[in-house]
Design a protein around this motif. Sequence first.
Motif, short mmCIF file in Angstrom:
data_model
loop_
_atom_site.label_atom_id
_atom_site.label_comp_id
_atom_site.label_asym_id
_atom_site.label_seq_id
_atom_site.Cartn_x
_atom_site.Cartn_y
_atom_site.Cartn_z
N VAL A 190 0.85 -1.32 0.04
CA VAL A 190 0.12 0.14 0.12
C VAL A 190 0.87 1.37 -0.10
N PRO A 191 0.34 2.44 -0.52
CA PRO A 191 0.86 3.79 -0.44
C PRO A 191 1.09 3.93 1.16
N CYS A 192 2.50 4.39 1.56
CA CYS A 192 2.76 4.87 3.02
C CYS A 192 3.75 6.12 2.87
N SER A 193 4.13 6.36 4.27
CA SER A 193 5.04 7.37 4.61
C SER A 193 6.27 6.95 3.64
N GLY A 194 6.67 5.80 3.53
CA GLY A 194 7.86 5.42 3.12
C GLY A 194 9.06 5.58 3.87
N SER A 195 8.97 5.89 5.21
CA SER A 195 9.83 6.02 6.45
C SER A 195 10.66 4.90 6.42
N GLY A 196 10.35 3.79 5.90
CA GLY A 196 11.49 2.62 5.94
C GLY A 196 12.75 2.75 4.83
N THR A 233 0.68 13.46 8.04
CA THR A 233 0.67 12.39 6.92
C THR A 233 0.46 11.07 7.22
N VAL A 234 1.02 10.69 8.58
CA VAL A 234 0.99 9.37 8.79
C VAL A 234 -0.48 8.89 9.09
N LYS A 235 -1.17 9.75 9.67
CA LYS A 235 -2.79 9.66 10.05
C LYS A 235 -3.43 9.45 8.58
N ASP A 236 -2.98 10.41 7.94
CA ASP A 236 -3.80 10.25 6.34
C ASP A 236 -3.57 8.97 5.70
N PHE A 237 -2.33 8.34 5.68
CA PHE A 237 -1.76 7.26 5.17
C PHE A 237 -2.39 6.03 5.90
N SER A 238 -2.85 5.97 7.38
CA SER A 238 -3.16 5.12 7.82
C SER A 238 -4.72 4.91 7.21
N PHE A 244 -3.49 -13.18 2.13
CA PHE A 244 -3.66 -11.78 2.01
C PHE A 244 -2.21 -11.31 2.49
N VAL A 245 -1.32 -10.58 1.77
CA VAL A 245 -0.24 -10.08 2.22
C VAL A 245 -0.22 -8.54 2.12
N TYR A 246 -0.06 -8.01 3.36
CA TYR A 246 -0.13 -6.73 3.59
C TYR A 246 1.27 -6.30 3.64
N ILE A 247 1.68 -5.29 2.86
CA ILE A 247 3.11 -4.64 2.97
C ILE A 247 3.13 -3.08 2.97
N THR A 248 4.04 -2.92 3.87
CA THR A 248 4.50 -1.49 3.69
C THR A 248 5.89 -1.12 3.73
N CYS A 249 6.54 -0.08 3.29
CA CYS A 249 7.91 0.46 3.60
C CYS A 249 7.87 1.25 4.68
N SER A 250 6.86 1.31 5.73
CA SER A 250 6.83 2.39 6.90
C SER A 250 7.55 1.60 8.35
N VAL A 251 8.19 2.46 8.86
CA VAL A 251 8.41 2.05 10.51
C VAL A 251 7.44 2.23 11.55
N GLU A 272 0.61 2.51 10.70
CA GLU A 272 0.48 2.06 9.26
C GLU A 272 0.77 0.58 8.83
N ASN A 273 1.32 0.07 10.14
CA ASN A 273 1.53 -1.37 10.15
C ASN A 273 0.57 -2.22 11.10
N GLU A 274 0.74 -2.21 12.31
CA GLU A 274 -0.12 -3.15 13.34
C GLU A 274 -1.58 -2.44 13.37
N LEU A 275 -1.59 -0.99 13.33
CA LEU A 275 -3.08 -0.67 13.42
C LEU A 275 -3.95 -0.97 12.29
#
Length: 373
Positions: free
Chosen positions: A300-306, A322-327, A347-354, A358-361
């Motif tokens: 998914v689109p994300c902050s790219g923080s990773g 922006t993190v809230k918007d992405f989430s 179902f494989v959920y992927i982000t490049c966020s830390v 954007e992940n656990e929630l």
Amino acid sequence: MPLQNYLRAAMRYIHQHINTIIQSYKGDMPLANFLKFYFKKHPILGSRDRKILSEMAYCFYRCAKGLLPQELSIPEKIDLSLLLAESNLKHIDKLLAEHLQSYYGKGFEENTLVLYTLKITFNLDALLDHDIQLSEGIKKNEWLQSMLRRPRLFIRVVPQYYTQVISIFKDAIVDYVELEDYCIALSNGYAVEKLLPEKMYRIQDASSQKTARYLSIKGNETCWDCCSGAGGKSLLVKDIAPSASLCVSDVRKSILDNLAERFHLYGHSIPERLLLSVADPAQTRSALGNRTFDHIIADVPCSGSGTWARTPEQLYFFDPKTVKDFSEKQQLIANNAVSYLNTGGRFVYITCSVFEAENELVIQSLLQQNSNL
């Protein structure tokens, strides 16, 4: 002109340009794009000048926010950032102020002590001065310290060419490290395109390549890559299961065209491509109807923080809103996409966020709203 005077003039010339770059750049586009436009406007800058200026800019955005007192000038922060980030670009230490040159290359911890003697502090936590929860297992200090170094270049070799690529690297005496599953690490900035034909490899971060271990696709099973981008994960699917039936979708026609070109380059048939936003249930239903899939990939689109170690300007200009918007968008995408999953499918959920939001929630939301998972 005596050599020493020539070098001083060259240094002034470089510093004038880097000061202009730092003062002009506002973070509203990737730094790489800004520098490209800047160099186009100043064609007098040679290739060596461009490399030096790019390195100085990236080092500045890695370190500058952590330097105190805040009253330090931009030239001072540029010098100190070069010292702390310790670029591997040859002779860049010569651009440092003379009183700092002898300290270059002694390591981060020793150099922070040097700054202390100069009544300057480097506060690592100031790089991310927001109270925002990181995902489980990620330690803030370790992650922030990784921002100070440019990561290695990672490539994924097309499996059929792996032995040939290793042979080419050995013959060319390339400094490389074999990781797992066709992944090779090279020194950052290495011009791999000058050595390998494009069809033999693709540039892809090691962490992105590791997602292949979750894509347990077999035989003729069906797979939907619902936020495909240029097809990095879709190509992993084809590496794992060449005969899998693949459907890809994205909101950008240009990126789907790019995906098609990459599939052709690597000798794969072009998959079914759908131009749609998976965040829009009606649009998705119109495109897919009652179809379901054995596997769904939601990168998914994300902050790219990773990936901020490669794009430190994004950390420098980071807005936590922006993190809230992405989430929120990620929850829409995940909850909509999962409704097209076959019973017993994956179902494989992927982000490049830390970031946890954007992940656990997002996963928690997915499980709460889909009791059948």
